[in-house]
Design an enzyme around this catalytic site. Structure first.
Site, PDB file in Angstrom:
ATOM      1  N   ASN A  32     -17.206  56.486  -2.007  1.00  0.00           N
ATOM      2  CA  ASN A  32     -17.564  55.746  -3.216  1.00  0.00           C
ATOM      3  C   ASN A  32     -17.565  56.765  -4.348  1.00  0.00           C
ATOM      4  O   ASN A  32     -18.455  57.604  -4.420  1.00  0.00           O
ATOM      5  CB  ASN A  32     -18.950  55.101  -3.035  1.00  0.00           C
ATOM      6  CG  ASN A  32     -19.442  54.431  -4.303  1.00  0.00           C
ATOM      7  OD1 ASN A  32     -18.695  54.297  -5.281  1.00  0.00           O
ATOM      8  ND2 ASN A  32     -20.691  54.000  -4.299  1.00  0.00           N
ATOM      9  N   TRP A  33     -16.543  56.674  -5.183  1.00  0.00           N
ATOM     10  CA  TRP A  33     -16.410  57.671  -6.257  1.00  0.00           C
ATOM     11  C   TRP A  33     -17.396  57.427  -7.396  1.00  0.00           C
ATOM     12  O   TRP A  33     -17.545  58.275  -8.262  1.00  0.00           O
ATOM     13  CB  TRP A  33     -14.981  57.649  -6.797  1.00  0.00           C
ATOM     14  CG  TRP A  33     -13.958  58.272  -5.885  1.00  0.00           C
ATOM     15  CD1 TRP A  33     -14.175  58.840  -4.662  1.00  0.00           C
ATOM     16  CD2 TRP A  33     -12.554  58.396  -6.149  1.00  0.00           C
ATOM     17  NE1 TRP A  33     -12.987  59.313  -4.142  1.00  0.00           N
ATOM     18  CE2 TRP A  33     -11.968  59.046  -5.039  1.00  0.00           C
ATOM     19  CE3 TRP A  33     -11.722  58.024  -7.199  1.00  0.00           C
ATOM     20  CZ2 TRP A  33     -10.608  59.330  -4.961  1.00  0.00           C
ATOM     21  CZ3 TRP A  33     -10.365  58.298  -7.128  1.00  0.00           C
ATOM     22  CH2 TRP A  33      -9.815  58.949  -6.021  1.00  0.00           C
ATOM     23  N   LYS A  34     -18.008  56.238  -7.423  1.00  0.00           N
ATOM     24  CA  LYS A  34     -18.932  55.871  -8.519  1.00  0.00           C
ATOM     25  C   LYS A  34     -18.210  56.020  -9.862  1.00  0.00           C
ATOM     26  O   LYS A  34     -17.016  55.760  -9.928  1.00  0.00           O
ATOM     27  CB  LYS A  34     -20.214  56.703  -8.417  1.00  0.00           C
ATOM     28  CG  LYS A  34     -20.808  56.642  -7.007  1.00  0.00           C
ATOM     29  CD  LYS A  34     -22.194  57.150  -6.902  1.00  0.00           C
ATOM     30  CE  LYS A  34     -22.689  57.007  -5.464  1.00  0.00           C
ATOM     31  NZ  LYS A  34     -24.076  57.369  -5.294  1.00  0.00           N
ATOM     32  N   HIS A 117     -24.488  47.701  -4.489  1.00  0.00           N
ATOM     33  CA  HIS A 117     -24.934  49.092  -4.383  1.00  0.00           C
ATOM     34  C   HIS A 117     -26.283  49.224  -5.095  1.00  0.00           C
ATOM     35  O   HIS A 117     -26.522  48.555  -6.106  1.00  0.00           O
ATOM     36  CB  HIS A 117     -23.895  50.030  -5.006  1.00  0.00           C
ATOM     37  CG  HIS A 117     -24.154  51.460  -4.696  1.00  0.00           C
ATOM     38  ND1 HIS A 117     -25.104  52.199  -5.371  1.00  0.00           N
ATOM     39  CD2 HIS A 117     -23.616  52.286  -3.762  1.00  0.00           C
ATOM     40  CE1 HIS A 117     -25.131  53.416  -4.863  1.00  0.00           C
ATOM     41  NE2 HIS A 117     -24.244  53.504  -3.885  1.00  0.00           N
ATOM     42  N   GLU A 119     -27.348  51.326  -7.064  1.00  0.00           N
ATOM     43  CA  GLU A 119     -27.226  51.682  -8.489  1.00  0.00           C
ATOM     44  C   GLU A 119     -26.960  50.444  -9.328  1.00  0.00           C
ATOM     45  O   GLU A 119     -27.452  50.327 -10.453  1.00  0.00           O
ATOM     46  CB  GLU A 119     -26.121  52.740  -8.671  1.00  0.00           C
ATOM     47  CG  GLU A 119     -26.588  54.098  -8.147  1.00  0.00           C
ATOM     48  CD  GLU A 119     -25.498  54.977  -7.565  1.00  0.00           C
ATOM     49  OE1 GLU A 119     -24.304  54.720  -7.816  1.00  0.00           O
ATOM     50  OE2 GLU A 119     -25.852  55.934  -6.844  1.00  0.00           O
ATOM     51  N   GLU A 189     -27.920  52.142   2.999  1.00  0.00           N
ATOM     52  CA  GLU A 189     -28.040  53.321   2.142  1.00  0.00           C
ATOM     53  C   GLU A 189     -29.472  53.437   1.626  1.00  0.00           C
ATOM     54  O   GLU A 189     -29.818  52.818   0.610  1.00  0.00           O
ATOM     55  CB  GLU A 189     -27.088  53.203   0.946  1.00  0.00           C
ATOM     56  CG  GLU A 189     -25.632  53.061   1.325  1.00  0.00           C
ATOM     57  CD  GLU A 189     -24.714  53.557   0.212  1.00  0.00           C
ATOM     58  OE1 GLU A 189     -23.905  54.437   0.500  1.00  0.00           O
ATOM     59  OE2 GLU A 189     -24.825  53.090  -0.924  1.00  0.00           O
ATOM     60  N   GLY A 195     -27.627  60.864  -3.183  1.00  0.00           N
ATOM     61  CA  GLY A 195     -27.485  61.911  -4.190  1.00  0.00           C
ATOM     62  C   GLY A 195     -28.580  62.965  -4.159  1.00  0.00           C
ATOM     63  O   GLY A 195     -28.680  63.784  -5.077  1.00  0.00           O
ATOM     64  N   SER A 235     -26.101  61.037   1.130  1.00  0.00           N
ATOM     65  CA  SER A 235     -25.966  62.473   1.386  1.00  0.00           C
ATOM     66  C   SER A 235     -25.206  62.795   2.673  1.00  0.00           C
ATOM     67  O   SER A 235     -25.512  63.781   3.360  1.00  0.00           O
ATOM     68  CB  SER A 235     -27.340  63.167   1.377  1.00  0.00           C
ATOM     69  OG  SER A 235     -27.935  63.043   0.092  1.00  0.00           O
ATOM     70  N   GLY A 256     -20.743  59.363  -1.033  1.00  0.00           N
ATOM     71  CA  GLY A 256     -20.598  59.452  -2.480  1.00  0.00           C
ATOM     72  C   GLY A 256     -19.997  60.789  -2.861  1.00  0.00           C
ATOM     73  O   GLY A 256     -18.771  60.965  -2.839  1.00  0.00           O
ATOM     74  N   GLY A 257     -20.866  61.754  -3.167  1.00  0.00           N
ATOM     75  CA  GLY A 257     -20.419  63.069  -3.631  1.00  0.00           C
ATOM     76  C   GLY A 257     -19.359  63.708  -2.751  1.00  0.00           C
ATOM     77  O   GLY A 257     -18.382  64.275  -3.258  1.00  0.00           O
TER      78      GLY A 257
HETATM   79  P1  13P Z   1     -24.140  60.403  -1.878  1.00  0.00           P
HETATM   80  O1  13P Z   1     -23.261  60.578  -0.676  1.00  0.00           O
HETATM   81  O2  13P Z   1     -23.666  61.184  -3.070  1.00  0.00           O
HETATM   82  O3  13P Z   1     -25.575  60.613  -1.552  1.00  0.00           O
HETATM   83  O4  13P Z   1     -23.998  58.855  -2.347  1.00  0.00           O
HETATM   84  C1  13P Z   1     -24.139  57.865  -1.406  1.00  0.00           C
HETATM   85  C2  13P Z   1     -23.754  56.579  -1.989  1.00  0.00           C
HETATM   86  O5  13P Z   1     -24.420  56.062  -2.875  1.00  0.00           O
HETATM   87  C3  13P Z   1     -22.519  55.959  -1.504  1.00  0.00           C
HETATM   88  O6  13P Z   1     -22.402  54.656  -1.949  1.00  0.00           O
END
Ligand code: 13P
Length: 271
Positions: A32-34, A117, A119, A189, A195, A235, A256-257
């Site tokens: 997920n590149w956000k 998500h 967020e 999640e 994050g 993470s 994510g990251g």
């Molecule tokens: P991280 O892997 O950066 O913690 O993000 C997880 C996430 O929100 C994937 O949707």
């Protein structure tokens, strides 16, 4: 309306047949590149990552910003990589300035859509009911929803993690048929792990993913619960991925990251 949701697109039927044939769930390793990567940066990243992905047994998915979808789909032509949108609106078309419809995603070559998500729930006030409308609409168009759920640290401390997640799953999948649920993806999640660099341990993640599967079995049946994919996100990195993936009820990850780095190649090639 409900009748409409019961119909499958051709691609959805094919997917279901493939899934029925396979005894075990394949892993889905999704990124997920956000809100990262301009269109040109996205193509450069894909060109860097593609040669690093050497595991044909897993389904690799990149969830990318809407503006990156077309160049990323183009960059992935000739590979097995699937593209996910990070959001979608639940109406077909019309006066909804700034929104993206399911038909637009399908036409652009998108296969999955990340919905709900944390967020989006936190910053854009999406409710379980909104997410349910999007899930139903995604299925109507043959898109596979990756429906996210997860508790905050406060909820975990209050001991209401599973009550909260059960509500998210039950409302999010309201009126979804068993056949649709079989091809759905749920991403567990925990908000406290996103994050932060503090991933859930594989035991913690398995505990919740197993309970989500039990919840699906109660809502539908054990066959549906065995088919649905449940991913862990929060993470995930090259060091903890393999330990998560050996757990019985964890069918992959939503990273994510790590999906923005070469680490993603190591996650995909976890064995
Ligand atoms: P991280 O892997 O950066 O913690 O993000 C997880 C996430 O929100 C994937 O949707």
């Amino acid at each position: 309306m409900i009748g409409k949701n019961l119909t499958f697109g051709k691609s959805e039927e094919k997917l279901l047949r493939e899934k029925d044939r396979s005894m075990t769930r394949n892993k889905i390793i999704a990124g997920n590149w956000k809100m990262n990567m301009t269109p040109s940066e996205a193509v450069t990243l894909l060109e860097t990552l593609k040669p690093l992905l050497h595991n044909d047994e897993v389904e690799v998915v990149f969830g990318v910003p809407a503006i990156d979808i077309i160049p990323v789909v183009e960059a992935c032509k000739g590979t097995n990589i699937k593209i996910a949108a990070e959001n979608m609106y639940f109406e077909e078309k019309g006066a909804y300035t700034g929104e993206i419809s399911p038909g637009m995603l399908v036409d652009a070559g998108v296969r999955y859509v990340i919905l709900g998500h944390s967020e989006r729930r936190t910053y854009f006030h999406e409710t379980d009911e909104d997410i349910n409308k999007k899930v139903l609409k995604a299925f109507e168009h043959g898109l596979i929803p990756i429906m996210c759920c997860g508790e905050s640290l406060k909820q975990r401390k209050q001991g209401i993690t599973m009550d909260w997640i059960r509500q998210q799953v039950k409302v999010g999948l309201q009126n979804v048929t068993a056949d649709q649920a079989k091809i759905a993806v749920i991403a567990y999640e925990p908000i406290w792990a996103i994050g932060t660099g503090i991933a859930a341990t594989n035991v913690q993640a398995e505990e919740i993913c197993k309970e989500i599967r039990e919840c699906i079995a109660e809502m539908y049946d054990t066959n549906t619960a065995q088919k649905i994919h449940i991913l862990y996100g929060g993470s995930v990195n090259a060091d903890n991925a393999a330990g998560l993936f050996i757990m019985e009820d964890i069918d992959g990850c939503l990273a994510g990251g790590a999906s923005l780095k070469q680490d993603f190649g190591k996650i995909v090639n976890y064995k």
